[in-house]
Write a protein that holds these residues in place. Structure first.
Motif, PDB file in Angstrom:
ATOM      1  N   VAL A 185       0.839  -1.208   0.000  1.00  0.00           N
ATOM      2  CA  VAL A 185       0.000   0.000   0.000  1.00  0.00           C
ATOM      3  C   VAL A 185       0.872   1.255   0.000  1.00  0.00           C
ATOM      4  O   VAL A 185       0.576   2.240  -0.686  1.00  0.00           O
ATOM      5  N   ALA A 186       1.975   1.226   0.752  1.00  0.00           N
ATOM      6  CA  ALA A 186       2.864   2.382   0.804  1.00  0.00           C
ATOM      7  C   ALA A 186       3.438   2.697  -0.578  1.00  0.00           C
ATOM      8  O   ALA A 186       3.534   3.867  -0.970  1.00  0.00           O
ATOM      9  N   VAL A 187       3.792   1.663  -1.342  1.00  0.00           N
ATOM     10  CA  VAL A 187       4.308   1.879  -2.700  1.00  0.00           C
ATOM     11  C   VAL A 187       3.212   2.441  -3.602  1.00  0.00           C
ATOM     12  O   VAL A 187       3.444   3.372  -4.382  1.00  0.00           O
ATOM     13  N   LEU A 188       2.010   1.891  -3.507  1.00  0.00           N
ATOM     14  CA  LEU A 188       0.894   2.375  -4.329  1.00  0.00           C
ATOM     15  C   LEU A 188       0.601   3.845  -4.033  1.00  0.00           C
ATOM     16  O   LEU A 188       0.301   4.624  -4.947  1.00  0.00           O
ATOM     17  N   ASN A 189       0.689   4.230  -2.764  1.00  0.00           N
ATOM     18  CA  ASN A 189       0.398   5.611  -2.388  1.00  0.00           C
ATOM     19  C   ASN A 189       1.451   6.588  -2.912  1.00  0.00           C
ATOM     20  O   ASN A 189       1.184   7.792  -2.994  1.00  0.00           O
ATOM     21  N   GLU A 190       2.629   6.087  -3.249  1.00  0.00           N
ATOM     22  CA  GLU A 190       3.665   6.957  -3.781  1.00  0.00           C
ATOM     23  C   GLU A 190       3.513   7.203  -5.282  1.00  0.00           C
ATOM     24  O   GLU A 190       4.137   8.117  -5.823  1.00  0.00           O
ATOM     25  N   MET A 191       2.701   6.418  -5.951  1.00  0.00           N
ATOM     26  CA  MET A 191       2.548   6.542  -7.402  1.00  0.00           C
ATOM     27  C   MET A 191       1.715   7.769  -7.744  1.00  0.00           C
ATOM     28  O   MET A 191       0.719   8.059  -7.090  1.00  0.00           O
ATOM     29  N   THR A 192       2.120   8.459  -8.796  1.00  0.00           N
ATOM     30  CA  THR A 192       1.537   9.767  -9.115  1.00  0.00           C
ATOM     31  C   THR A 192       0.652   9.758 -10.349  1.00  0.00           C
ATOM     32  O   THR A 192       0.266  10.830 -10.820  1.00  0.00           O
ATOM     33  N   GLU A 193       0.334   8.581 -10.896  1.00  0.00           N
ATOM     34  CA  GLU A 193      -0.502   8.556 -12.091  1.00  0.00           C
ATOM     35  C   GLU A 193      -1.850   9.214 -11.854  1.00  0.00           C
ATOM     36  O   GLU A 193      -2.491   8.980 -10.830  1.00  0.00           O
ATOM     37  N   ARG A 194      -2.283  10.026 -12.795  1.00  0.00           N
ATOM     38  CA  ARG A 194      -3.606  10.646 -12.720  1.00  0.00           C
ATOM     39  C   ARG A 194      -4.657   9.776 -13.411  1.00  0.00           C
ATOM     40  O   ARG A 194      -5.806   9.753 -13.003  1.00  0.00           O
ATOM     41  N   CYS A 195      -4.277   9.084 -14.482  1.00  0.00           N
ATOM     42  CA  CYS A 195      -5.185   8.144 -15.149  1.00  0.00           C
ATOM     43  C   CYS A 195      -4.898   6.768 -14.557  1.00  0.00           C
ATOM     44  O   CYS A 195      -4.057   6.021 -15.062  1.00  0.00           O
ATOM     45  N   ARG A 196      -5.589   6.449 -13.468  1.00  0.00           N
ATOM     46  CA  ARG A 196      -5.262   5.254 -12.697  1.00  0.00           C
ATOM     47  C   ARG A 196      -5.909   4.001 -13.290  1.00  0.00           C
ATOM     48  O   ARG A 196      -7.064   4.013 -13.699  1.00  0.00           O
ATOM     49  N   PHE A 197      -5.129   2.955 -13.329  1.00  0.00           N
ATOM     50  CA  PHE A 197      -5.638   1.615 -13.613  1.00  0.00           C
ATOM     51  C   PHE A 197      -5.059   0.725 -12.536  1.00  0.00           C
ATOM     52  O   PHE A 197      -3.948   0.217 -12.649  1.00  0.00           O
ATOM     53  N   ASN A 198      -5.809   0.584 -11.437  1.00  0.00           N
ATOM     54  CA  ASN A 198      -5.258  -0.030 -10.241  1.00  0.00           C
ATOM     55  C   ASN A 198      -4.857  -1.485 -10.439  1.00  0.00           C
ATOM     56  O   ASN A 198      -3.875  -1.941  -9.838  1.00  0.00           O
TER      57      ASN A 198
END
Length: 328
Positions: A185-198
């Motif tokens: 979760v910590a790594v995911l929260n660092e990602m800055t993509e605006r067009c998210r595809f989780n």
């Protein structure tokens, strides 16, 4: 009746905290059923005498137009394990899920759909695998009998297409329902993509992964909010977020067609010099013009999809706007 939504909670610091993140949009008929079902499953999965993890449910209201936020707000007042994040408008499920992941404080996080098609009974097996060492536990559907023939077909096509193109293939028939360790979760929260595809982000981060399988039940309440246009938009986001291979394909196609065109032009020049005759052929010229024009328009549209997402990213606007939080 609100008391029925209360969850059993524990305060011992040694017990892990599990955050259940639930994006909701116009789900006033579903949120109460969901909370009650979670409470029942937790009580049944950890019988009296067995130490159970602590739980919190983080509802993310994605700009609902009905009473969803009001109902969850009332639930928060009587149950301190329920929390609410209200977004200022509808930003889409991917953004709402990202908001929930960022707000969740658990040692592990489980995103779930509120319609109970993600069976709460899988929570215990997922936590057991996590406590055994897995950092991500995927919940994989073993059948899609509840889906229409069209949805099953398009889903298979989507997974085959994206996994043929993607640099990091995504797990087939695995949605957002999975357990994520705090490190993931910590790594995911660092990602800055605006067009998210989780789903693509979940596969990209790696970590030790295990799988549990299940047959998806029918929706318990409410109706799906995923129309054809939103599914198509999600598919485009998934492809463009996972790979640049389509751009490379059209570079190669353009190179091949250019070489063929140069070769044919050389042939026409040589033929005209040798025979001295013009080559008639209005139909063949039109076919060539229309064919190449269509390829050009398609390739420009494809590049436009990527350029549009670049523009969204460069603007740097927030992925979502939080209007209210309750219970944190």
């Amino acid at each position: 009746m609100i008391e029925d939504f209360k969850l059993h909670s524990h305060t011992a610091p040694a017990e892990p905290l599990i955050s259940i993140v639930v994006p909701v949009y116009n789900e006033e008929d579903s949120v109460g059923h969901f909370a009650a079902a979670i409470r029942t499953v937790i009580a049944e999965s950890w019988p009296t005498g067995e130490t159970a993890p602590r739980f919190e449910i983080v509802f993310v209201d994605d700009g609902s137009c009905d009473a969803t936020a009001a109902i969850v707000r009332a639930m928060c007042r009587v149950d301190r394990t329920i929390r609410l994040i209200s977004l200022s408008r509808n930003f889409g499920k991917e953004a709402a899920l990202s908001a929930g992941l960022r707000a969740a404080t658990g040692d592990a996080v489980i995103p779930m759909d509120v319609d109970l098609q993600d069976p709460p009974e899988l929570i215990r097996p997922m936590i057991d695998k996590w406590q055994a060492g897995a950092q991500i536990v995927n919940a994989k559907r073993i059948d899609r009998l509840q889906d229409s023939f069209l949805k099953r077909t398009t889903s298979r096509m989507f997974y085959k297409t994206i996994n043929a193109l993607a640099e990091h293939p995504i797990a087939v028939d695995v949605g957002d329902f999975r357990l994520l360790d705090r490190a993931a979760v910590a790594v995911l929260n660092e990602m800055t993509e605006r067009c998210r595809f989780n789903k693509g982000l979940f596969s990209w981060i790696g970590f030790r992964t295990e799988t549990v399988e299940y047959a998806r039940p029918a929706r318990q309440a409410g109706s799906t909010k995923w129309g054809v246009s939103r599914l198509v938009a999600l598919a485009l986001d998934g492809i463009t977020a996972s790979t640049t291979f389509p751009l490379r394909v059209w570079t190669m196609v353009g190179a091949i067609i250019s070489l063929a065109a140069f070769a044919y032009a050389a042939f026409l020049i040589a033929y005209t010099i040798i025979s001295g005759a013009d080559t008639p052929g209005y139909a063949s010229i039109m076919v060539a013009v229309l064919f190449l024009g269509g390829l050009n328009l398609f390739s420009v549209g494809l590049m436009g999809e990527y350029v549009g997402r670049i523009a969204v990213q460069v603007r740097g606007r927030p992925l979502y706007v939080v209007a209210e939080t309750v219970g944190f």
